[in-house]
Design an enzyme around this catalytic site. Structure first.
Site, PDB file in Angstrom:
ATOM      1  N   CYS A 187      -7.852 -25.666 -39.699  1.00 57.74           N
ATOM      2  CA  CYS A 187      -8.581 -24.390 -39.507  1.00 57.74           C
ATOM      3  C   CYS A 187      -9.038 -23.708 -40.792  1.00 57.74           C
ATOM      4  O   CYS A 187     -10.236 -23.531 -40.992  1.00 57.74           O
ATOM      5  CB  CYS A 187      -7.729 -23.432 -38.686  1.00 57.74           C
ATOM      6  SG  CYS A 187      -7.535 -23.975 -36.987  1.00 57.74           S
TER       7      CYS A 187
HETATM    8  N1  LIG Z   1      -5.562 -26.331 -34.066  1.00 54.93           N
HETATM    9  C1  LIG Z   1      -5.389 -25.042 -34.256  1.00 54.93           C
HETATM   10  O1  LIG Z   1      -4.357 -24.603 -34.785  1.00 54.93           O
HETATM   11  C2  LIG Z   1      -6.437 -24.045 -33.826  1.00 54.93           C
HETATM   12  C3  LIG Z   1      -6.084 -22.685 -33.744  1.00 54.93           C
HETATM   13  C4  LIG Z   1      -7.049 -21.776 -33.332  1.00 54.93           C
HETATM   14  C5  LIG Z   1      -8.339 -22.195 -33.048  1.00 54.93           C
HETATM   15  N2  LIG Z   1      -8.665 -23.524 -33.166  1.00 54.93           N
HETATM   16  C6  LIG Z   1     -10.034 -23.936 -32.826  1.00 54.93           C
HETATM   17  O2  LIG Z   1     -10.030 -24.406 -31.473  1.00 54.93           O
HETATM   18  C7  LIG Z   1     -10.900 -25.528 -31.340  1.00 54.93           C
HETATM   19  C8  LIG Z   1     -10.116 -26.744 -30.889  1.00 54.93           C
HETATM   20  O3  LIG Z   1      -9.118 -27.023 -31.859  1.00 54.93           O
HETATM   21  P1  LIG Z   1      -8.147 -28.285 -31.713  1.00 54.93           P
HETATM   22  O4  LIG Z   1      -7.334 -28.336 -32.955  1.00 54.93           O
HETATM   23  O5  LIG Z   1      -7.462 -28.228 -30.385  1.00 54.93           O
HETATM   24  O6  LIG Z   1      -9.251 -29.440 -31.715  1.00 54.93           O
HETATM   25  P2  LIG Z   1      -9.098 -31.043 -31.630  1.00 54.93           P
HETATM   26  O7  LIG Z   1     -10.289 -31.570 -32.322  1.00 54.93           O
HETATM   27  O8  LIG Z   1      -7.741 -31.448 -32.047  1.00 54.93           O
HETATM   28  O9  LIG Z   1      -9.214 -31.341 -30.073  1.00 54.93           O
HETATM   29  C9  LIG Z   1     -10.420 -31.220 -29.370  1.00 54.93           C
HETATM   30  C10 LIG Z   1     -10.368 -32.112 -28.147  1.00 54.93           C
HETATM   31  O10 LIG Z   1     -11.619 -31.991 -27.467  1.00 54.93           O
HETATM   32  C11 LIG Z   1     -11.976 -33.263 -26.957  1.00 54.93           C
HETATM   33  N3  LIG Z   1     -13.425 -33.298 -26.684  1.00 54.93           N
HETATM   34  C12 LIG Z   1     -14.428 -33.372 -27.594  1.00 54.93           C
HETATM   35  N4  LIG Z   1     -15.614 -33.401 -26.946  1.00 54.93           N
HETATM   36  C13 LIG Z   1     -15.347 -33.312 -25.624  1.00 54.93           C
HETATM   37  C14 LIG Z   1     -16.156 -33.287 -24.457  1.00 54.93           C
HETATM   38  N5  LIG Z   1     -17.491 -33.373 -24.528  1.00 54.93           N
HETATM   39  N6  LIG Z   1     -15.553 -33.205 -23.248  1.00 54.93           N
HETATM   40  C15 LIG Z   1     -14.199 -33.141 -23.170  1.00 54.93           C
HETATM   41  N7  LIG Z   1     -13.397 -33.178 -24.231  1.00 54.93           N
HETATM   42  C16 LIG Z   1     -13.950 -33.250 -25.465  1.00 54.93           C
HETATM   43  C17 LIG Z   1     -11.522 -34.222 -28.031  1.00 54.93           C
HETATM   44  O11 LIG Z   1     -11.370 -35.533 -27.523  1.00 54.93           O
HETATM   45  C18 LIG Z   1     -10.205 -33.598 -28.477  1.00 54.93           C
HETATM   46  O12 LIG Z   1      -9.104 -34.118 -27.754  1.00 54.93           O
HETATM   47  C19 LIG Z   1     -11.586 -25.688 -32.706  1.00 54.93           C
HETATM   48  O13 LIG Z   1     -12.768 -24.940 -32.699  1.00 54.93           O
HETATM   49  C20 LIG Z   1     -10.582 -25.061 -33.672  1.00 54.93           C
HETATM   50  O14 LIG Z   1     -11.197 -24.578 -34.830  1.00 54.93           O
HETATM   51  C21 LIG Z   1      -7.724 -24.444 -33.534  1.00 54.93           C
END
Ligand SMILES: NC(=O)c1ccc[n+]([C@@H]2O[C@H](COP(=O)([O-])OP(=O)(O)OC[C@H]3O[C@@H](n4cnc5c(N)ncnc54)[C@H](O)[C@@H]3O)[C@@H](O)[C@H]2O)c1
Length: 422
Positions: free
Chosen positions: A256
């Protein structure tokens, strides 16, 4: 729930535990299978037990198509990744693709609320999500509900958040979301869509700035020969300075802070703003890890042929996430200086090996320290904080220890050549 990474899966489990019926979909079939089998694809404290419970109670269904996810749902949460492009800007590709497949699967006339939970640059919901749904002539409402969870305590954060931000397109959307979050007792801030998008970036930019400030101050303290501990304590006594999140170290990593600050800087610059402070935060962070190497070199001289233990490979303790972990540049720099690097992490070993295969990853702290000339502590695992001089003296060839997270107790390092950032 669309996208089952740390954010989507944890939110899905939390909503299901709060007695909602949740349909969870991820584009990756291997991920769906693991989750269906009750195994989260990443480590998160308490998540496995909570996942198994909601699967058993049939409150969470892992579905294999977007159509199945939509069929019985009235609210759709988009939780896909928003990675950086090569130039630092946010890549809106995965979000756009997810919305396109949502629109293609949306065959009925049911009005649904589409909620963007992914972190997106202000304006993205209006310029990326809205046109696709409008183009498909779907009866939708829109909201932005940014996620503030911290990896390592994500479930806790999702079950009991400290605040909820709801960016809404009208009163009906607000009513639906307030009802969804009715059991959560915390302040709820209701805004328009782009303000909610901005609040998430503002939070991460501020926290990253605090870390970079702490690092800079620690480096200055070192230059002046002053203990950072006392300075930290001293500034923390000022009620205007919150002492939390001011622990210096090897810099911030993870999925992040680096990407979000980069995206905000790039988007701001594109719009004619000059985000000089945030550019400096990124520049400070880029080189901060070098402090740990400089301290090693001050103790060991030339690192050629020296065996260095790298303790902690994840971007921080309590997670197996290695995205942008500072262990990567530390390991690569040590290797480029001819050192032999032996790494250990309670969870992130296999993932780190795929990123930097030249590092020998072993199964315990003792194995990593065995015969080492120096050790760098990179991630703040609680178990590492309990290490004492005895552990280092028993295993290392030369007991040089650099604490890159300031978690070791200096009073328990007698006999060790002990250095800390700051
Ligand atoms: N990881 C954190 O600590 C955190 C905290 C707050 C906000 N965020 C934000 O939240 C969002 C998600 O973060 P994350 O770490 O869970 O992301 P990640 O990349 O680990 O997971 C995203 C998931 O979405 C899936 N995906 C992608 N395209 C898709 C589609 N078309 N249909 C269905 N599934 C699909 C991927 O396969 C993956 O499993 C990001 O924008 C991130 O910046 C993350």
């Amino acid at each position: 729930m669309v996208g089952l990474g740390p954010v989507g899966l944890t939110t899905a489990v939390a909503f299901a535990a709060q007695r909602n019926q949740v349909f969870a979909f991820d584009i990756e079939s291997s991920r769906r299978k693991e989750i269906l089998g009750g195994k989260p694809p990443f480590h998160e404290k308490g998540l496995e037990a909570a996942l198994r419970k909601v699967l058993r109670e049939k409150r969470l269904s892992v579905v294999h198509t977007m159509s199945e996810a939509l069929r019985s749902s009235s609210i759709v949460f988009l939780c896909v990744g928003t990675p950086s492009k090569a130039d630092g800007r946010m890549d809106e590709g995965p979000l756009g693709e997810a919305v396109k497949s949502l629109a293609a699967a949306w065959q009925d006339a049911k009005r649904r609320l589409v909620v963007v939970k992914s972190t997106v640059i202000p304006g993205t919901t209006d310029t990326v999500v809205r046109p696709i749904l409008e183009g498909a002539k779907l009866p939708f409402r829109l909201a932005v509900n940014p996620e503030f969870l911290q990896e390592g305590r994500a479930l806790e954060g999702a079950m009991a958040p400290d605040r909820i931000v709801l960016g809404i397109d009208g009163p009906e959307t607000g009513r639906v979301l307030r009802a969804l979050y009715r059991s959560t007792k915390c302040p709820v801030l209701v805004t328009d869509l782009r303000t909610a998008e901005a609040i998430k970036y503002a939070t991460n930019a501020f926290l990253a700035t605090k870390v970079a400030f702490a690092n800079e101050l620690a480096n200055l303290c070192q230059a002046f020969g002053i203990s950072y501990d006392d300075v930290h304590h001293g500034i923390g006594l000022d009620p205007r300075v919150n002492p939390r999140f001011l622990v210096p170290g090897v810099g911030f990593g993870g999925s992040c802070f680096p990407k979000d600050v980069r995206a905000l800087v790039a988007a701001g610059r594109h719009r004619g703003a000059e985000p000089r402070l945030l550019e400096a935060v990124l520049a400070q962070n880029e080189v901060q890890y070098m402090r740990s190497i400089a301290l090693l070199e001050e103790e060991l001289g030339n690192l050629q042929g020296k065996r260095i233990a790298l303790l902690g490979l994840a971007f921080k303790g309590d997670t197996d996430d290695v995205r942008e972990t500072r262990a990567i540049p530390i390991a690569r720099t040590l290797l480029s200086k001819g050192a032999v690097v032996v790494g250990y992490d309670p969870l992130a070993g296999p993932a780190f090996s795929r990123l930097v295969p030249e590092v020998k990853v072993v199964g315990s702290v003792t194995e990593a320290l065995e015969g080492a000339n120096g050790a760098v502590l990179q991630a703040d695992w609680r178990a590492f904080a309990r290490l004492t001089a005895k552990d280092f003296l028993a295993a290392m060839a030369t007991p040089v220890v650099v604490d890159g997270r300031r978690i070791l107790n200096p009073k328990k390092m007698r006999g060790v050549r002990f250095r800390r950032i700051g």
